[in-house]
Design an enzyme around this catalytic site. Structure first.
Site, PDB file in Angstrom:
ATOM      1  CG  LEU A  41      -1.745  -1.266   1.476  1.00  0.00           C
ATOM      2  CD1 LEU A  41      -2.690  -1.066   2.662  1.00  0.00           C
ATOM      3  CD2 LEU A  41      -2.540  -1.651   0.235  1.00  0.00           C
ATOM      4  CB  VAL A  44       2.830   7.372  -7.040  1.00  0.00           C
ATOM      5  CG1 VAL A  44       4.046   8.175  -7.473  1.00  0.00           C
ATOM      6  CG2 VAL A  44       2.221   6.641  -8.229  1.00  0.00           C
ATOM      7  CE  LYS A  54      11.493  14.421  -1.920  1.00  0.00           C
ATOM      8  NZ  LYS A  54      10.476  14.397  -2.955  1.00  0.00           N
ATOM      9  N   GLY A 117      -9.587  -2.607  -9.509  1.00  0.00           N
ATOM     10  CA  GLY A 117     -10.999  -2.239  -9.479  1.00  0.00           C
ATOM     11  C   GLY A 117     -11.455  -1.685 -10.821  1.00  0.00           C
ATOM     12  N   GLY A 182      13.448  17.871 -18.747  1.00  0.00           N
ATOM     13  CA  GLY A 182      12.407  18.465 -17.908  1.00  0.00           C
ATOM     14  C   GLY A 182      12.983  19.010 -16.611  1.00  0.00           C
ATOM     15  N   GLY A 183      12.855  20.312 -16.443  1.00  0.00           N
ATOM     16  CA  GLY A 183      13.421  20.971 -15.248  1.00  0.00           C
ATOM     17  C   GLY A 183      12.369  21.300 -14.210  1.00  0.00           C
ATOM     18  N   GLY A 184      11.371  20.411 -14.077  1.00  0.00           N
ATOM     19  CA  GLY A 184      10.396  20.557 -12.983  1.00  0.00           C
ATOM     20  C   GLY A 184      10.990  19.956 -11.713  1.00  0.00           C
ATOM     21  NE  ARG A 273       2.964  11.300 -11.340  1.00  0.00           N
ATOM     22  CZ  ARG A 273       3.625  10.141 -11.288  1.00  0.00           C
ATOM     23  NH1 ARG A 273       4.894  10.077 -11.669  1.00  0.00           N
ATOM     24  NH2 ARG A 273       3.030   9.042 -10.860  1.00  0.00           N
ATOM     25  CG  HIS A 444      19.328  33.928  17.984  1.00  0.00           C
ATOM     26  ND1 HIS A 444      19.501  34.326  16.683  1.00  0.00           N
ATOM     27  CD2 HIS A 444      20.542  34.010  18.598  1.00  0.00           C
ATOM     28  CE1 HIS A 444      20.778  34.654  16.509  1.00  0.00           C
ATOM     29  NE2 HIS A 444      21.422  34.463  17.653  1.00  0.00           N
TER      30      HIS A 444
HETATM   31  P1  FAD Z   1      -1.156   7.562  -6.080  1.00  0.00           P
HETATM   32  O1  FAD Z   1      -0.163   7.779  -5.033  1.00  0.00           O
HETATM   33  O2  FAD Z   1      -0.725   7.563  -7.500  1.00  0.00           O
HETATM   34  O3  FAD Z   1      -1.853   6.185  -5.756  1.00  0.00           O
HETATM   35  C1  FAD Z   1      -2.794   5.617  -6.603  1.00  0.00           C
HETATM   36  C2  FAD Z   1      -2.886   4.142  -6.302  1.00  0.00           C
HETATM   37  O4  FAD Z   1      -3.989   3.593  -7.013  1.00  0.00           O
HETATM   38  C3  FAD Z   1      -1.662   3.355  -6.750  1.00  0.00           C
HETATM   39  O5  FAD Z   1      -1.170   2.603  -5.668  1.00  0.00           O
HETATM   40  C4  FAD Z   1      -2.187   2.447  -7.860  1.00  0.00           C
HETATM   41  O6  FAD Z   1      -1.549   1.180  -7.876  1.00  0.00           O
HETATM   42  C5  FAD Z   1      -3.647   2.308  -7.474  1.00  0.00           C
HETATM   43  N1  FAD Z   1      -4.528   1.986  -8.600  1.00  0.00           N
HETATM   44  C6  FAD Z   1      -4.588   2.599  -9.812  1.00  0.00           C
HETATM   45  N2  FAD Z   1      -5.566   2.047 -10.557  1.00  0.00           N
HETATM   46  C7  FAD Z   1      -6.130   1.068  -9.796  1.00  0.00           C
HETATM   47  C8  FAD Z   1      -7.196   0.169 -10.003  1.00  0.00           C
HETATM   48  N3  FAD Z   1      -7.914   0.163 -11.121  1.00  0.00           N
HETATM   49  N4  FAD Z   1      -7.500  -0.697  -9.003  1.00  0.00           N
HETATM   50  C9  FAD Z   1      -6.804  -0.698  -7.842  1.00  0.00           C
HETATM   51  N5  FAD Z   1      -5.781   0.147  -7.603  1.00  0.00           N
HETATM   52  C10 FAD Z   1      -5.467   1.024  -8.561  1.00  0.00           C
HETATM   53  N6  FAD Z   1       4.318  14.687  -3.644  1.00  0.00           N
HETATM   54  C11 FAD Z   1       4.540  15.374  -2.519  1.00  0.00           C
HETATM   55  O7  FAD Z   1       3.588  15.876  -1.905  1.00  0.00           O
HETATM   56  N7  FAD Z   1       5.810  15.522  -2.022  1.00  0.00           N
HETATM   57  C12 FAD Z   1       6.891  15.003  -2.647  1.00  0.00           C
HETATM   58  O8  FAD Z   1       8.015  15.148  -2.175  1.00  0.00           O
HETATM   59  C13 FAD Z   1       6.675  14.268  -3.833  1.00  0.00           C
HETATM   60  N8  FAD Z   1       7.715  13.707  -4.480  1.00  0.00           N
HETATM   61  C14 FAD Z   1       7.486  12.976  -5.601  1.00  0.00           C
HETATM   62  C15 FAD Z   1       8.574  12.417  -6.260  1.00  0.00           C
HETATM   63  C16 FAD Z   1       8.373  11.668  -7.405  1.00  0.00           C
HETATM   64  C17 FAD Z   1       9.555  11.049  -8.107  1.00  0.00           C
HETATM   65  C18 FAD Z   1       7.041  11.463  -7.896  1.00  0.00           C
HETATM   66  C19 FAD Z   1       6.797  10.632  -9.123  1.00  0.00           C
HETATM   67  C20 FAD Z   1       5.964  12.015  -7.255  1.00  0.00           C
HETATM   68  C21 FAD Z   1       6.173  12.787  -6.104  1.00  0.00           C
HETATM   69  N9  FAD Z   1       5.109  13.394  -5.439  1.00  0.00           N
HETATM   70  C22 FAD Z   1       5.348  14.125  -4.311  1.00  0.00           C
HETATM   71  C23 FAD Z   1       3.722  13.299  -5.943  1.00  0.00           C
HETATM   72  C24 FAD Z   1       2.924  12.275  -5.140  1.00  0.00           C
HETATM   73  O9  FAD Z   1       3.567  11.034  -5.205  1.00  0.00           O
HETATM   74  C25 FAD Z   1       1.514  12.187  -5.684  1.00  0.00           C
HETATM   75  O10 FAD Z   1       0.938  13.469  -5.746  1.00  0.00           O
HETATM   76  C26 FAD Z   1       0.654  11.304  -4.803  1.00  0.00           C
HETATM   77  O11 FAD Z   1       1.184  10.004  -4.713  1.00  0.00           O
HETATM   78  C27 FAD Z   1      -0.774  11.233  -5.339  1.00  0.00           C
HETATM   79  O12 FAD Z   1      -1.530  10.451  -4.488  1.00  0.00           O
HETATM   80  P2  FAD Z   1      -2.835   9.698  -4.987  1.00  0.00           P
HETATM   81  O13 FAD Z   1      -3.407   9.050  -3.777  1.00  0.00           O
HETATM   82  O14 FAD Z   1      -3.677  10.600  -5.767  1.00  0.00           O
HETATM   83  O15 FAD Z   1      -2.354   8.589  -6.024  1.00  0.00           O
END
Ligand code: FAD
Length: 478
Positions: A41, A44, A54, A117, A182-184, A273, A444
């Protein structure tokens, strides 16, 4: 439907949006099922985003700190990189956190189903599990399926040397020549990791600046770091084609008025993304998507289908974990009949580069573009004892409403900016004025003190910055 399990709330996706929603709904007494297609769980954020990036940034920062240390009279030998051990250490953190989420779900009575799902209609979710299909009849569903890295067709050669952030975080090897497209924030953070590990980074950005959302003065120290520690930073550069060339990638790009073909050992593509919702059966519901494919929601996270809500990356906007978690609260409150909405919410942004940048509320750029009547106060960290004692450079700034003196925006670049920005968010949310901040005693010597001194600078009397300007009249202390 016969044989289906009835649930109050089904949440699809166990990222920071989904598990936060599931836990909150369960805390409020609802029967909740959380569906996740992956074994661990956390989404991303935990598996391929916030946490592993991090962890690597922390580990590699040590290399940089050790190098700086020789100027302080403490010298370290050249670091020895054991990449398998570094990867295993990162993995152990993810395991611990993933297990923690699983335990928290269990403690709350949230049923976790590992499977994919797919909506059958506006009432039934089919879950494809390793043991077969399962049907859930839900009262309300929350879609939290997140997003995945965009990989433009021209770069998608099926060659593992062309990486997205997902593969880059696997840290298979440290390439000698690495092109970052990409410089994001993702490109900058991962570029920083690989540069510290020894890769020669060429960073290309199509726009005229890196970290486009940040004010230029905040981004400047990060640009300076990149210019020193990367091989090259190319702005206004456009990569149009890639092809396989033996063990390398041949890249065609246009920049500075010329077209070049260059060879790289690996390429990291970090150009945005895309939402994960094209294959979850939304066509069987009333849910609508926008032109970029994100699920359309209102301020209460309602989709166009009365039974289905959506939160997190899959609805677009700021794609950040804490934004997803806040939307989770809104969706659940609304499902429970509450009045919550995602409106005027201050969502801080943090880029964990060297140094860190963080901002929240109105940026100076935004204020200028919108023609807001604001005053901007700045406090350079060259005047901070804590910053000097730790060899850090930085800047703290406030965007203040010219009339009411309410703080509208806070920006920080420097060590620990991400830790400090929460204070800025609180100040804005609470309607604090520059006077409130200037009159809040900060310890301080700390980096946090720069927030207080910046507010003092707004009135022209910061202790550690001399201003020739006549001080603005400050409200009297009660
Ligand atoms: P997600 O975290 O994407 O989770 C979605 C979940 O749904 C996944 O586990 C996936 O497997 C599951 N899923 C998808 N489709 C299905 C399905 N049909 N059935 C069952 N499960 C499914 N954000 C920050 O705030 N701080 C940071 O420092 C940061 N660093 C990042 C660094 C990187 C390299 C990346 C790529 C992202 C970073 N982010 C950061 C962004 C952050 O990871 C996302 O904004 C966040 O994870 C989004 O959360 P979410 O719950 O919307 O979706």
């Amino acid at each position: 439907m016969k044989g289906s399990q009835k649930v109050d709330v089904v949440v699809i996706g166990a990222g920071p949006g989904g598990y936060a929603a599931a836990f909150y709904a369960a805390d409020k007494g609802r029967k909740v099922v959380l569906i996740e297609q992956e074994k661990r769980l956390g989404g991303v954020c935990l598996n391929r985003g916030c946490i592993p990036s991090k962890a690597y940034l922390h580990a590699t920062k040590m290399i940089h700190e050790a190098e700086l240390s020789s100027a302080r009279g403490i010298e370290f030998a050249k670091p020895v990189l054991k990449i398998d051990k570094l990867r295993a250490w990162k993995e152990s953190i993810l395991e611990k956190l993933g297990g923690g989420i699983q335990q928290l779900a269990k403690a709350r009575g949230v049923e976790v189903v590992i499977g994919r799902g797919v909506f059958e209609d506006s009432k039934i979710l089919r879950v494809e599990t390793p043991d077969g299909q399962k049907f859930l009849q839900f009262d309300k569903a929350i879609v939290a399926t997140g997003s995945k890295p965009a990989l433009p067709k021209a770069f998608d050669l099926g060659n593992k040397r062309i990486m997205t952030s997902t593969e880059a975080l696997e840290l298979e090897e440290v390439p000698q020549e690495l092109l970052v497209v990409g410089g994001g924030y993702i490109g900058m953070e991962l570029g920083t990791v690989y540069a510290s590990l020894g890769s020669k980074i060429t960073l290309v950005e199509a726009m005229g600046s890196i970290l486009a959302g940040a004010d230029a003065d905040l981004a400047r120290p990060v640009v300076k770091y990149a210019e020193k520690n990367f091989k090259e930073v190319r702005l206004g550069a456009k990569v149009s084609k890639m092809s396989t060339s033996g063990k390398q990638i041949k890249v065609h790009m246009d920049f500075g008025g010329k077209s070049v073909d260059e060879l790289y050992d690996r390429v990291l593509v970090s150009v945005g993304r895309t939402p994960n919702c094209s294959d979850i059966g939304l066509q069987h519901t009333k849910v609508q998507r926008d032109e970029k494919g994100f699920i359309k929601v209102d301020a209460q996270q309602r989709t166009s289908d009365p039974n289905i809500f959506a939160i997190g990356d899959v609805v677009g906007g700021l794609m950040l974990a804490h934004k997803a978690a806040r939307e989770a609260r809104v969706a659940v409150d609304v499902i429970l009949g509450g009045e919550n909405q995602f409106k005027d919410v201050i969502v801080p942004a943090v880029v964990f580069t060297e140094p860190e940048i963080a901002w929240c509320g109105v940026t100076e750029n935004e204020a200028r573009d919108k023609g807001l009547a604001v005053k901007v106060a700045k406090f350079p960290w060259g005047a901070s004892g804590r910053a000097l004692a730790t060899d850090k450079e930085g800047l703290t700034k406030l965007v203040v409403d010219a009339e009411s003196e309410r703080i509208l925006g806070v920006g920080i670049v420097g060590a620990g900016a991400g830790e400090m920005i929460g204070e800025g968010a609180l100040a804005i949310e609470m309607g604090a004025t520059a006077f409130d901040l200037a009159n809040t005693v900060h310890p301080h010597p700390t980096y946090g003190e720069t927030l207080m001194e910046c507010a003092e600078a707004f009135y022209g009397h910061a202790t550690h910055v001399y201003s020739r300007k006549a001080p603005a009249p400050a409200p009297q202390n009660a």
